[in-house]
Design a protein around this motif. Structure first.
Motif, mmCIF file in Angstrom:
data_model
loop_
_atom_site.group_PDB
_atom_site.id
_atom_site.type_symbol
_atom_site.label_atom_id
_atom_site.label_comp_id
_atom_site.label_asym_id
_atom_site.label_seq_id
_atom_site.Cartn_x
_atom_site.Cartn_y
_atom_site.Cartn_z
ATOM 1 N N GLY A 220 -3.411 -13.261 1.422
ATOM 2 C CA GLY A 220 -4.100 -13.188 0.212
ATOM 3 C C GLY A 220 -2.895 -14.862 0.246
ATOM 4 N N LEU A 221 -1.905 -14.273 1.384
ATOM 5 C CA LEU A 221 -0.483 -15.739 0.890
ATOM 6 C C LEU A 221 -0.367 -17.086 1.693
ATOM 7 N N THR A 222 -0.215 -17.984 0.690
ATOM 8 C CA THR A 222 0.422 -19.376 1.512
ATOM 9 C C THR A 222 1.571 -19.525 2.339
ATOM 10 N N VAL A 223 1.930 -20.711 2.890
ATOM 11 C CA VAL A 223 2.759 -21.337 3.239
ATOM 12 C C VAL A 223 3.796 -21.284 2.474
ATOM 13 N N ASN A 224 4.114 -21.149 1.620
ATOM 14 C CA ASN A 224 5.030 -21.488 0.426
ATOM 15 C C ASN A 224 5.192 -19.287 0.165
ATOM 16 N N ASP A 225 3.892 -18.857 -0.010
ATOM 17 C CA ASP A 225 4.361 -17.642 -0.717
ATOM 18 C C ASP A 225 5.250 -16.831 0.605
ATOM 19 N N LEU A 226 4.694 -17.180 1.680
ATOM 20 C CA LEU A 226 5.676 -16.381 2.758
ATOM 21 C C LEU A 226 6.504 -16.837 3.362
ATOM 22 N N ASN A 227 7.406 -18.004 2.846
ATOM 23 C CA ASN A 227 8.433 -18.524 2.937
ATOM 24 C C ASN A 227 9.310 -17.887 2.098
ATOM 25 N N GLN A 228 8.375 -17.858 0.833
ATOM 26 C CA GLN A 228 9.660 -17.221 -0.060
ATOM 27 C C GLN A 228 9.691 -15.713 0.326
ATOM 28 N N LEU A 229 8.842 -14.951 0.954
ATOM 29 C CA LEU A 229 8.805 -13.558 1.178
ATOM 30 C C LEU A 229 9.698 -13.300 2.284
ATOM 31 N N GLU A 230 10.233 -14.426 3.064
ATOM 32 C CA GLU A 230 10.758 -13.861 3.919
ATOM 33 C C GLU A 230 12.138 -13.993 3.562
ATOM 34 N N GLU A 231 12.558 -15.198 2.839
ATOM 35 C CA GLU A 231 13.936 -15.541 1.879
ATOM 36 C C GLU A 231 13.860 -13.808 1.258
ATOM 37 N N GLN A 232 13.391 -13.621 0.634
ATOM 38 C CA GLN A 232 13.516 -12.098 0.057
ATOM 39 C C GLN A 232 13.084 -11.160 0.064
ATOM 40 N N LEU A 233 13.164 -11.147 1.865
ATOM 41 C CA LEU A 233 13.223 -9.883 3.096
ATOM 42 C C LEU A 233 14.761 -10.362 3.793
ATOM 43 N N GLU A 234 14.889 -11.335 3.919
ATOM 44 C CA GLU A 234 16.599 -12.065 4.721
ATOM 45 C C GLU A 234 17.176 -11.676 3.619
ATOM 46 N N PHE A 235 16.806 -11.593 2.138
ATOM 47 C CA PHE A 235 18.145 -11.412 1.128
ATOM 48 C C PHE A 235 18.788 -10.121 1.070
ATOM 49 N N SER A 236 17.622 -8.878 1.180
ATOM 50 C CA SER A 236 17.318 -7.469 1.314
ATOM 51 C C SER A 236 18.024 -7.025 2.552
ATOM 52 N N VAL A 237 17.842 -7.530 3.302
ATOM 53 C CA VAL A 237 18.238 -7.376 4.790
ATOM 54 C C VAL A 237 20.063 -7.370 5.108
ATOM 55 N N GLY A 238 19.968 -8.043 4.054
ATOM 56 C CA GLY A 238 21.806 -8.406 4.264
ATOM 57 C C GLY A 238 22.728 -7.941 2.995
ATOM 58 N N LYS A 239 22.124 -7.181 1.847
ATOM 59 C CA LYS A 239 22.608 -6.207 1.271
ATOM 60 C C LYS A 239 22.301 -4.904 2.241
ATOM 61 N N VAL A 240 21.291 -4.938 2.454
ATOM 62 C CA VAL A 240 21.181 -3.336 3.733
ATOM 63 C C VAL A 240 22.616 -3.372 4.402
ATOM 64 N N ARG A 241 22.706 -4.418 4.826
ATOM 65 C CA ARG A 241 24.279 -4.155 5.877
ATOM 66 C C ARG A 241 25.337 -4.224 5.251
#
Length: 228
Positions: free
Chosen positions: A116-137
């Motif tokens: 149910g996600l659009t392209v914009n939703d997927l981009n936001q989700l990707e940015e959120q995951l990258e931010f989370s991965v950076g904090k984990v690293r």
């Protein structure tokens, strides 16, 4: 002679107050039971002692819940109670919707439900995951640096302990040498022994001379050769 009247006020003495409570409570329960049996009345009696202990009585054939429900209806409290139930239902519904939303977000983060996600939703989700991965690293690097620092401190401490033990062993050997009768330290004895090997001619004036040939024996051998 009649009994004197007792003033209706709080009994200050603790023991007397407890005895009075037990007697009056028993009499109250007895009167409630007599009234219910004689008149077929519906009676519900609830008593809490000063220590918080519960005492109750309900008419034979009735329950305390039924009596309380009749009391609420008689006092028109059921309407307010219904509003409370509606408020609780609204709160439960709100919490259920919030729980469903959080579960959906969790599935999207793990990549389980992305239909149910659009392209914009997927981009936001990707940015959120990258931010989370950076904090984990970042956190992982902090823990690794902390472990390396602790390991370095441990190695330095063990090295220091080893040096101290070696120093103690050397001191123990030196004490044992002294106890065996040597007046000077073992190191000084070695230095003196080395110095004896480098003594000059002044210490040893006697030197060995090369052996000279015997001239008389040489002449005798010459005459013998001539005679022959």
């Amino acid at each position: 002679m009649g009994r004197g009247k007792i003033a209706i006020k709080r009994i200050e003495n603790t023991s007397n107050r407890q005895v009075t409570f037990s007697k009056r409570r028993g009499g109250l329960l007895k009167k409630a039971h007599e009234l219910a049996v004689l008149t077929d009345a519906r009676i519900g009696l609830i008593v809490f002692s000063a220590s918080g202990k519960l005492y109750q009585y309900q008419s034979p054939g009735s329950s305390m819940e039924e009596i309380i429900d009749r009391f609420l209806i008689a006092e028109n409290i059921q309407f307010e109670n219904r509003n409370i139930h509606q408020q609780l239902h609204c709160e439960i519904t709100k919490i259920r919707h919030e729980t469903d939303r959080l579960q959906l977000n969790l599935k999207q983060i793990t990549g389980e439900d992305l239909t149910g996600l659009t392209v914009n939703d997927l981009n936001q989700l990707e940015e959120q995951l990258e931010f989370s991965v950076g904090k984990v690293r970042t956190r992982k690097n902090e823990l690794l640096n902390q472990q390396l620092e602790n390991l370095h401190r441990k190695v330095m401490f063990e090295h220091q302990v080893m040096m101290e033990q070696q120093h103690e062993i050397e001191e123990q050997k030196e004490r044992e040498i002294r106890e065996m009768g040597f007046l000077e330290p073992f190191g000084q004895i070695l230095d003196d022994s080395r110095s004896l090997l480098h003594l000059g001619p002044e210490i040893h004036p006697f030197q060995l001379q090369p052996i000279q040939p015997n001239l008389q024996e040489a002449e005798l051998h010459g005459h013998r050769r001539q005679l022959w």
